[in-house]
Design a protein around this motif. Structure first.
Motif, mmCIF file in Angstrom:
data_model
loop_
_atom_site.group_PDB
_atom_site.id
_atom_site.type_symbol
_atom_site.label_atom_id
_atom_site.label_comp_id
_atom_site.label_asym_id
_atom_site.label_seq_id
_atom_site.Cartn_x
_atom_site.Cartn_y
_atom_site.Cartn_z
ATOM 1 N N ALA A 1 0.834 -1.200 0.000
ATOM 2 C CA ALA A 1 0.000 0.000 0.000
ATOM 3 C C ALA A 1 0.868 1.249 0.000
ATOM 4 N N ALA A 2 1.965 1.201 0.752
ATOM 5 C CA ALA A 2 2.883 2.338 0.802
ATOM 6 C C ALA A 2 3.556 2.562 -0.548
ATOM 7 N N VAL A 3 3.921 1.476 -1.221
ATOM 8 C CA VAL A 3 4.540 1.583 -2.544
ATOM 9 C C VAL A 3 3.571 2.208 -3.542
ATOM 10 N N LEU A 4 2.313 1.756 -3.531
ATOM 11 C CA LEU A 4 1.306 2.303 -4.441
ATOM 12 C C LEU A 4 1.064 3.788 -4.170
ATOM 13 N N LEU A 5 0.971 4.146 -2.889
ATOM 14 C CA LEU A 5 0.750 5.540 -2.534
ATOM 15 C C LEU A 5 1.925 6.417 -2.966
ATOM 16 N N ALA A 6 3.148 5.906 -2.759
ATOM 17 C CA ALA A 6 4.335 6.662 -3.157
ATOM 18 C C ALA A 6 4.404 6.809 -4.679
ATOM 19 N N PHE A 7 4.011 5.761 -5.394
ATOM 20 C CA PHE A 7 4.026 5.779 -6.857
ATOM 21 C C PHE A 7 3.069 6.840 -7.395
ATOM 22 N N VAL A 8 1.845 6.853 -6.854
ATOM 23 C CA VAL A 8 0.852 7.839 -7.284
ATOM 24 C C VAL A 8 1.286 9.252 -6.877
ATOM 25 N N SER A 9 1.839 9.377 -5.691
ATOM 26 C CA SER A 9 2.280 10.684 -5.203
ATOM 27 C C SER A 9 3.358 11.288 -6.097
ATOM 28 N N MET A 10 4.212 10.434 -6.661
ATOM 29 C CA MET A 10 5.267 10.936 -7.539
ATOM 30 C C MET A 10 4.694 11.478 -8.843
ATOM 31 N N PHE A 11 3.571 10.921 -9.304
ATOM 32 C CA PHE A 11 2.919 11.483 -10.477
ATOM 33 C C PHE A 11 2.391 12.881 -10.172
ATOM 34 N N VAL A 12 1.815 13.046 -8.974
ATOM 35 C CA VAL A 12 1.357 14.372 -8.555
ATOM 36 C C VAL A 12 2.541 15.335 -8.485
ATOM 37 N N PHE A 13 3.644 14.860 -7.932
ATOM 38 C CA PHE A 13 4.844 15.687 -7.821
ATOM 39 C C PHE A 13 5.350 16.122 -9.200
ATOM 40 N N LEU A 14 5.384 15.188 -10.146
ATOM 41 C CA LEU A 14 5.853 15.516 -11.493
ATOM 42 C C LEU A 14 4.913 16.498 -12.185
ATOM 43 N N TYR A 15 3.600 16.317 -11.977
ATOM 44 C CA TYR A 15 2.627 17.227 -12.569
ATOM 45 C C TYR A 15 2.786 18.630 -12.007
ATOM 46 N N VAL A 16 2.945 18.709 -10.683
ATOM 47 C CA VAL A 16 3.132 20.004 -10.021
ATOM 48 C C VAL A 16 4.392 20.687 -10.521
ATOM 49 N N LYS A 17 5.472 19.918 -10.633
ATOM 50 C CA LYS A 17 6.747 20.470 -11.084
ATOM 51 C C LYS A 17 6.665 20.943 -12.531
ATOM 52 N N GLU A 18 5.976 20.168 -13.364
ATOM 53 C CA GLU A 18 5.867 20.504 -14.781
ATOM 54 C C GLU A 18 5.072 21.784 -14.993
ATOM 55 N N HIS A 19 4.052 22.009 -14.163
ATOM 56 C CA HIS A 19 3.198 23.186 -14.327
ATOM 57 C C HIS A 19 3.652 24.365 -13.467
ATOM 58 N N GLY A 20 4.727 24.196 -12.734
ATOM 59 C CA GLY A 20 5.304 25.301 -11.987
ATOM 60 C C GLY A 20 4.431 25.867 -10.903
ATOM 61 N N TRP A 21 3.657 25.006 -10.227
ATOM 62 C CA TRP A 21 2.810 25.495 -9.151
ATOM 63 C C TRP A 21 3.661 25.970 -7.976
ATOM 64 N N LYS A 22 3.217 27.027 -7.333
ATOM 65 C CA LYS A 22 3.927 27.587 -6.196
ATOM 66 C C LYS A 22 3.510 26.888 -4.901
ATOM 67 N N LYS A 23 4.412 26.861 -3.945
ATOM 68 C CA LYS A 23 4.162 26.171 -2.687
ATOM 69 C C LYS A 23 3.010 26.793 -1.910
ATOM 70 N N GLY A 24 2.849 28.099 -2.029
ATOM 71 C CA GLY A 24 1.830 28.795 -1.254
ATOM 72 C C GLY A 24 0.412 28.371 -1.590
ATOM 73 N N ASN A 25 0.140 28.085 -2.870
ATOM 74 C CA ASN A 25 -1.210 27.704 -3.274
ATOM 75 C C ASN A 25 -1.243 26.293 -3.858
ATOM 76 N N LEU A 26 -0.365 25.431 -3.372
ATOM 77 C CA LEU A 26 -0.238 24.083 -3.926
ATOM 78 C C LEU A 26 -1.516 23.272 -3.741
ATOM 79 N N ILE A 27 -2.019 23.202 -2.519
ATOM 80 C CA ILE A 27 -3.213 22.403 -2.230
ATOM 81 C C ILE A 27 -4.411 22.939 -3.004
ATOM 82 N N LYS A 28 -4.541 24.265 -3.037
ATOM 83 C CA LYS A 28 -5.652 24.890 -3.761
ATOM 84 C C LYS A 28 -5.575 24.566 -5.246
ATOM 85 N N SER A 29 -4.375 24.603 -5.823
ATOM 86 C CA SER A 29 -4.202 24.317 -7.250
ATOM 87 C C SER A 29 -4.538 22.864 -7.568
ATOM 88 N N ILE A 30 -4.154 21.957 -6.666
ATOM 89 C CA ILE A 30 -4.450 20.533 -6.877
ATOM 90 C C ILE A 30 -5.953 20.304 -6.902
#
Length: 205
Positions: free
Chosen positions: A25-54
């Motif tokens: 379960a931890a591996v699956l969660l980490a795998f999915v989380s990395m996709f979110v991380f890559l998406y955030v990085k690719e679109h240049g979201w700022k840390k201040g409004n990260l949760i709101k942007s997601i």
């Protein structure tokens, strides 16, 4: 001294068991989380409004895209199946203790068992959601009943075997032929259900 050793042994066993059960379960969660991380990085979201942007991106796509909604429902149900059949299971030291499994509504000791019905029903919605989300990729444009039933049966048969083999490999549950058969039969019924719904929705075409 032996009492202290037993306590230490029980603590080590409890910690290792917890780590073992939650590893996948931890591996699956980490795998999915990395996709979110890559998406955030690719679109240049700022840390201040990260949760709101997601949340805004998720809600916007959920409202706008029917494909997004279909895949979301499929992934949600897929995760429910994994937790029901694999991820949320206790460790079994002998996963081959009941290879044949339960075929009727009563166990060998006479007690009632609804597991065969549950295994059959479990994969009916899964196939409907799977074909609803990926109909063109799995079936194509030529929607014939034989083709739908064959694809549904084979897909669920393979998926069910992977689950049963994983239970055997990781000692999470027991490997049972009856589960494999009932799951696959549920896939066939799910394919038939999808075909009836599809034909009803396209009856004027």
């Amino acid at each position: 001294m032996s009492k202290e050793i037993d306590i230490i042994a029980n603590i080590i066993k409890s910690v290792l068991t917890t780590l073992y059960q939650s590893f996948l379960a931890a591996v699956l969660l980490a795998f999915v989380s990395m996709f979110v991380f890559l998406y955030v990085k690719e679109h240049g979201w700022k840390k201040g409004n990260l949760i709101k942007s997601i949340f805004e991106t998720w809600v916007r796509n959920f409202k706008k895209s029917s494909t997004f909604r279909r895949v979301f429902l499929l992934v949600f149900y897929f995760a429910m199946i994994l937790f029901r059949t694999f991820l949320n299971r206790n460790i079994w030291f002998d996963p081959l203790s009941d290879v044949l499994g339960d075929w009727g509504l009563h166990k060998s000791d006479g007690s009632l068992s609804t597991e065969p019905i549950e295994n059959l029903v479990l994969f009916i919605p899964f196939v409907v959601l799977l074909l609803w989300a990926f109909k063109n990729e799995i079936i194509g444009e030529d929607v014939r009943i034989v083709k739908v039933l064959w694809k549904s049966t084979v897909t669920v048969g393979i998926f069910s075997f992977v689950i049963e083999f994983s239970q055997l490999l990781f000692h999470l549950g027991t490997f049972q032929i009856s589960d494999l058969v009932y799951n696959t039969l549920g896939g066939t019924i799910g394919g038939l259900t999808y075909y009836v719904i599809y034909r009803f929705r396209h009856r004027n075409e």
